[in-house]
Design an enzyme around this catalytic site. Sequence first.
Site: not given
Length: 566
Positions: A47, A109-110, A159, A476
Amino acid sequence: MRGADYLIKTLKDHQVDTVFGYPGGAIMPVYDALLGSGVKHVLCRHEQGAVFAADGYARSSGRLGVCLATSGPGATNLITGIANAQMDSVPLLAITGQVASNLIGTDAFQEIDTYGLSLSVVKHSYLVTRIEDFPHMLNEAIQLAQSGRPGPVLIDIAKDVQMATMPATSLAFCEEMRPKALSSTFGSVNQVQLMQAAHLLTASKQPLVYAGGGVDLARCSELLTSMIERFKLPTVTTLKGIGSVPSSHPYNLGMLGMHGTKAANTAVQDCDLLLVAGARLDDRATGDLQQFAPRAKVIHIDCDHAEVSKLRRADVSLVGDMHDILTALADRLETSFSQQTAHHWRYQCLHNKEQLAFRYDAPFSSIYAPSLLKNLSARCSQSKAIVTCDVGQHQMWVAQHMQFNSSRHHLSSGGLGAMGYGLPAALGAKFANPDFTVINVSGDGSIMMNIQELATLKRYGIAVKILLLDNQRLGMVRQWQNLFFEQRFSEVDLSDNPNFAEIANAFGIRSHSISQSSEVEAALDDFLANDDSYLLHVSINPDDNVWPLVPPGKSNADYIEESFAE
């Protein structure tokens, strides 16, 4: 029409034809609606890769970038990329799925509070739990991301809303929400302040333009450049402003700040007037703010009230549409302004530009990265090449040693400084500009952050050139530990790096490795001539540093540098 179908239809109505994402349970209805929709979906392999790709798409094209992710870990993986877009004012729409509305707040869930998590890194955020609210929220989100000062907007859709049937009343309302041309939200230019600005400019003897990323966002690069030419104004740019005035322009002294050119930093310290256009006076640009441009009056042009006088008080603030402001300001200046301005000042700035220019005659056989990048830049068509950077020493070398004639051709994570940005951003830029040569300059630390997107390059058969500068260090960080932490090197050794050429080959991408300066010419020829994705692995000296460097807390006049060493 389901909510998911309406989402895709609305994106198409707003001329969105490409989205980047990764599917999952809570966003599955949207992925179902994508099938046969005509909207191209690019399946990235993480993602974060998807949001960075959408960012690169938006920066290089000026259009809205769109990314999709599911709830929970999908949404949290977007946060870094959303923050990156917020810091650099990138028009981005992040669309996430959420658990069904009746499960919100139950630790399903999630489930994660995506709305709450996003609030500090977005221009605006929405949580959609009712289908009746969806049309207004979605159309407003799309418009808001692109209007005024652009930025990321997140819309989190339950959803059940994605699956619900749109009521007839909402569908009727949808017609009223059809996209309209983005109009200016700014009022007319303040004539009193405009007159004051013109007076300050006319009275100045050593004026300097300070151009930031907002110049290109306002579509004002050509206008500002013509004003600079007309009135013979020496100019410096920020990292994000590189290309807003062509790098090759004689009055462009280069980037200012921590790793800015000596000519640019010297001019800033000596000027008596600073015309700041679309810049926010970031600490990396100004150094010690108390010692920054100590004798200068400041005229600050920006579309965002919050940026004006935030760090340095503006003697005159011009807030609004930059095109209108620059046009009106140029009209108010007397035609004799360029002659009134001290010729000696212009001569001094241009003399410094010549005398303090970078050297490329490195007296050693190993590859000197600045020389390599200058060579690469000379071979690229400035109008048809886009370079994306990761973060670190190579990022500063690109800013110093490559030339750009548009900010849209130099994509760099400026405000956030996010490693792993370059490869997916190049992917997005190539989808937006298929006829351009797109080059990702990366380091051995940064490339490992999102190296999985090599699979995305291969899947879609798009050609991105990857120039990997490998010093087997977090360069760096090592440089700072060397200079400011008594050479106490902590967790910067990457000498156990994998064989990057073999990794590229495993992904089906051609590669080549070089380590000597004598190999550079032939390698660059092959690198640019190849029509497919290509990784050129370049081994460089682990002890090479980026010069000049303004130490933290110091004035830009107090830069340090080192001469070549064997």
